[in-house]
Enzyme design. Structure first.
Site, mmCIF file in Angstrom:
data_model
loop_
_atom_site.group_PDB
_atom_site.id
_atom_site.type_symbol
_atom_site.label_atom_id
_atom_site.label_comp_id
_atom_site.label_asym_id
_atom_site.label_seq_id
_atom_site.Cartn_x
_atom_site.Cartn_y
_atom_site.Cartn_z
ATOM 1 N N LYS A 1 18.622 -29.192 -28.397
ATOM 2 C CA LYS A 1 17.017 -28.218 -27.679
ATOM 3 C C LYS A 1 16.616 -27.231 -28.629
ATOM 4 O O LYS A 1 17.079 -26.353 -28.859
ATOM 5 C CB LYS A 1 17.090 -28.785 -26.392
ATOM 6 N N HIS B 1 16.262 -22.685 -11.962
ATOM 7 C CA HIS B 1 15.328 -22.237 -12.638
ATOM 8 C C HIS B 1 14.558 -22.222 -11.757
ATOM 9 O O HIS B 1 13.618 -21.508 -12.188
ATOM 10 C CB HIS B 1 14.596 -23.879 -13.256
ATOM 11 N N GLU C 1 28.110 -21.430 -17.763
ATOM 12 C CA GLU C 1 27.594 -22.380 -18.283
ATOM 13 C C GLU C 1 29.450 -22.857 -18.579
ATOM 14 O O GLU C 1 29.524 -24.669 -18.391
ATOM 15 C CB GLU C 1 26.895 -22.208 -19.648
ATOM 16 N N HIS D 1 20.730 -26.427 -12.277
ATOM 17 C CA HIS D 1 19.273 -26.225 -12.636
ATOM 18 C C HIS D 1 18.121 -26.803 -12.148
ATOM 19 O O HIS D 1 17.637 -25.420 -12.402
ATOM 20 C CB HIS D 1 19.795 -26.905 -14.335
ATOM 21 N N ASN E 1 22.170 -29.904 -16.330
ATOM 22 C CA ASN E 1 21.516 -29.587 -15.577
ATOM 23 C C ASN E 1 22.171 -29.805 -14.301
ATOM 24 O O ASN E 1 21.570 -29.442 -13.387
ATOM 25 C CB ASN E 1 19.959 -30.602 -15.591
HETATM 26 P P1 NAD Z 1 19.506 -13.963 -25.326
HETATM 27 O O1 NAD Z 1 18.912 -14.187 -26.443
HETATM 28 O O2 NAD Z 1 17.899 -13.278 -24.673
HETATM 29 O O3 NAD Z 1 19.798 -12.910 -25.586
HETATM 30 C C1 NAD Z 1 20.687 -12.027 -24.399
HETATM 31 C C2 NAD Z 1 20.224 -10.880 -25.175
HETATM 32 O O4 NAD Z 1 21.652 -10.742 -26.158
HETATM 33 C C3 NAD Z 1 18.966 -10.044 -26.177
HETATM 34 O O5 NAD Z 1 18.703 -8.727 -25.487
HETATM 35 C C4 NAD Z 1 19.634 -10.322 -27.396
HETATM 36 O O6 NAD Z 1 19.615 -9.322 -28.093
HETATM 37 C C5 NAD Z 1 21.270 -9.534 -26.885
HETATM 38 N N1 NAD Z 1 22.394 -9.997 -28.050
HETATM 39 C C6 NAD Z 1 22.488 -11.404 -28.262
HETATM 40 N N2 NAD Z 1 23.591 -10.878 -28.903
HETATM 41 C C7 NAD Z 1 24.177 -10.096 -29.129
HETATM 42 C C8 NAD Z 1 25.583 -9.199 -29.433
HETATM 43 N N3 NAD Z 1 26.590 -10.255 -30.248
HETATM 44 N N4 NAD Z 1 25.928 -7.974 -29.219
HETATM 45 C C9 NAD Z 1 24.934 -7.548 -28.221
HETATM 46 N N5 NAD Z 1 23.691 -7.839 -28.128
HETATM 47 C C10 NAD Z 1 23.295 -8.951 -28.049
HETATM 48 O O7 NAD Z 1 19.707 -14.799 -24.259
HETATM 49 P P2 NAD Z 1 20.525 -16.271 -24.518
HETATM 50 O O8 NAD Z 1 21.414 -16.260 -22.727
HETATM 51 O O9 NAD Z 1 21.578 -15.650 -25.315
HETATM 52 O O10 NAD Z 1 19.517 -17.380 -24.291
HETATM 53 C C11 NAD Z 1 18.829 -17.180 -23.203
HETATM 54 C C12 NAD Z 1 18.132 -18.664 -24.128
HETATM 55 O O11 NAD Z 1 18.612 -19.807 -23.614
HETATM 56 C C13 NAD Z 1 16.344 -19.055 -22.926
HETATM 57 O O12 NAD Z 1 15.395 -19.391 -23.455
HETATM 58 C C14 NAD Z 1 17.036 -20.414 -22.448
HETATM 59 O O13 NAD Z 1 15.785 -20.850 -21.789
HETATM 60 C C15 NAD Z 1 17.724 -20.799 -23.466
HETATM 61 N N6 NAD Z 1 18.251 -21.886 -23.554
HETATM 62 C C16 NAD Z 1 18.408 -22.656 -24.341
HETATM 63 C C17 NAD Z 1 19.087 -24.041 -24.024
HETATM 64 C C18 NAD Z 1 19.002 -24.951 -25.392
HETATM 65 O O14 NAD Z 1 20.082 -26.417 -24.880
HETATM 66 N N7 NAD Z 1 18.289 -25.166 -26.223
HETATM 67 C C19 NAD Z 1 19.976 -24.344 -22.841
HETATM 68 C C20 NAD Z 1 20.608 -22.629 -21.933
HETATM 69 C C21 NAD Z 1 19.474 -22.130 -22.706
HETATM 70 N N1 GLY Z 2 21.036 -26.913 -21.868
HETATM 71 C C1 GLY Z 2 21.239 -28.432 -21.340
HETATM 72 C C2 GLY Z 2 21.139 -29.350 -22.479
HETATM 73 O O1 GLY Z 2 21.487 -28.988 -23.681
HETATM 74 O O2 GLY Z 2 20.371 -30.111 -22.451
#
Ligand code: NAD
Ligand code: GLY
Length: 368
Positions: free
Chosen positions: A143, A252, A185, A248, A245
């Protein structure tokens, strides 16, 4: 090193998990029959901490790398950043065989994945997730996408990476709050699919919070196995994938009514999963003792299990739930857990039951 396969025919790929994999990024990419040029997309925080090691590894393997840095945080997941990435790729003449590496959390992975899905109608990409949430969830399953002012993740594509490289050593720099948010998660996988994982999380939470290496390797690998299994059966969420989900819909909505500023995603879905557990107890037979174990495990991980809402805020929360992408023909369907380790999707839930579940996580404040 642990390895998990996502089986999707010609689009199958491996998730490799170990400490120190960043130093092997170049050598791993060299096995994938990719072009010689690549773009490493990362955010400002991760660039300062981990880009040097990634760039050196790619250089050693003979790749020519363009570094593209986007601002850290959810606001980078927007079309303006997509366009900026496209322009930088074009300026450096990246071609069809060139590839993109996403180095960072879910924000970078979703953005860079969408850029890869659409630049030149699609070029290969590799995920190098650096948050716990990204290693156990967002980097796996294809995704990709960005947000619109109207809502989160409203533009995107299903586009699978060629490889996911989870370097557990990147957690050494991950802030505590982000680490705990990722655990929401991991706990979810226990609830929806694996009661042994759930029990292990109950037993080992203190070790996990100390970031014990063996515990981390296990929870990342087991989470990836579960997600890979589900995605391999239902890549584009025709049915089964919806179990991911769990919690979620309410989570959300909590993020939306707090303007994505008060809670991290993992924190909001922690509350959402506790509410979904209460719904499950009422409607799908989840034993009360298991509902309590769920609440207690989120608590033990240092995650929120309730929130304060006025009745006006609750009305907004219910309205936000009907705007969620998971709504079909105006009907909200929930994922419920009849027991820890099993989930069912597409469950109709009467609004009175939603109110009772919200009462359990958010007793109404009296307004004066
Ligand atoms: P993020 O990518 O914003 O990272 C969180 C923070 O941690 C940021 O400030 C980043 O710069 C920092 N960071 C990252 N790695 C680091 C490290 N190793 N050391 C220090 N700092 C670090 O947030 P997240 O929680 O990783 O991801 C959230 C996003 O993921 C949302 O946009 C959500 O919609 C998306 N998401 C997508 C899916 C999917 O299936 N594609 C699933 C769940 C969430
Ligand atoms: N995070 C939900 C999915 O990947 O379907």
């Amino acid at each position: 090193m642990r390895s998990v396969k996502v089986s999707l025919g010609t689009r199958s790929y491996d998730i490799k998990i170990a400490a120190g994999l960043l130093a092997k990024l170049g050598a791993e990419c060299a096995t994938l029959d990719l072009g010689q040029k690549c773009a490493l997309i990362t955010d400002t925080n991760v660039a300062a901490l981990h880009a040097k090691s990634a760039l050196a590894s790619l250089k050693r393997a003979g790749f020519e790398t363009v570094l593209i840095t986007v601002p850290a945080g959810e606001t980078a997941k927007r079309l303006k950043q997509v366009e900026s990435c496209f322009n930088q790729l074009a300026a450096h003449r990246l071609e069809r065989k060139s590839f993109i590496i996403a180095l960072g959390g879910g924000v970078v992975g979703d953005l860079a994945g969408f850029v890869a899905a659409s630049y030149l109608r699609g070029i290969p990409f590799v995920q190098v997730p650096t948050t716990l949430l990204a290693q156990v969830d967002s980097s796996v399953g294809g995704k990709t996408g960005v947000n619109l002012a109207a809502g989160k993740n409203l533009v995107g594509a299903f586009y699978q990476p060629r490889l996911v490289l989870c370097d557990l050593a990147t957690f050494r720099t991950l802030p505590e709050r982000e680490f705990r948010a990722g655990l929401a998660e991991v706990i979810k996988y226990g609830i929806i699919h694996d009661s042994d994982l759930f029990a292990r999380l109950e037993r080992d939470m203190a070790k996990i919070l100390r970031r014990d290496a063996a515990s981390l390797a296990h929870i990342v690998a087991r989470s990836c196995e579960i997600k890979a299994d589900i995605v391999s059966q239902d890549e584009t969420e025709g049915g089964l994938r919806a179990v991911l989900n769990f919690g979620h819909t309410i989570g959300h909505a909590i993020e939306a009514i707090t303007a994505y500023g008060r809670y991290l995603h993992g924190e909001a879905i922690s509350i959402g999963q506790v509410a979904a557990a209460h719904l499950s107890a009422e409607l799908s037979g989840l034993p009360a003792v298991e509902c309590e174990r769920i609440r207690a495990l989120f608590g033990a991980a240092g995650l929120p299990v309730g929130l304060k809402l006025s009745s006006a805020q609750r009305t907004k929360l219910l309205a936000a739930m009907t705007l969620d992408k998971k709504v079909s023909a105006g009907e909200i369907k929930f994922v419920l857990a009849p027991r820890i380790g099993k989930a069912v999707w597409g469950q109709r839930v009467p609004s009175a039951a939603v109110h009772r579940a919200l009462d359990a996580v958010s007793p109404l404040k009296t307004e004066h």
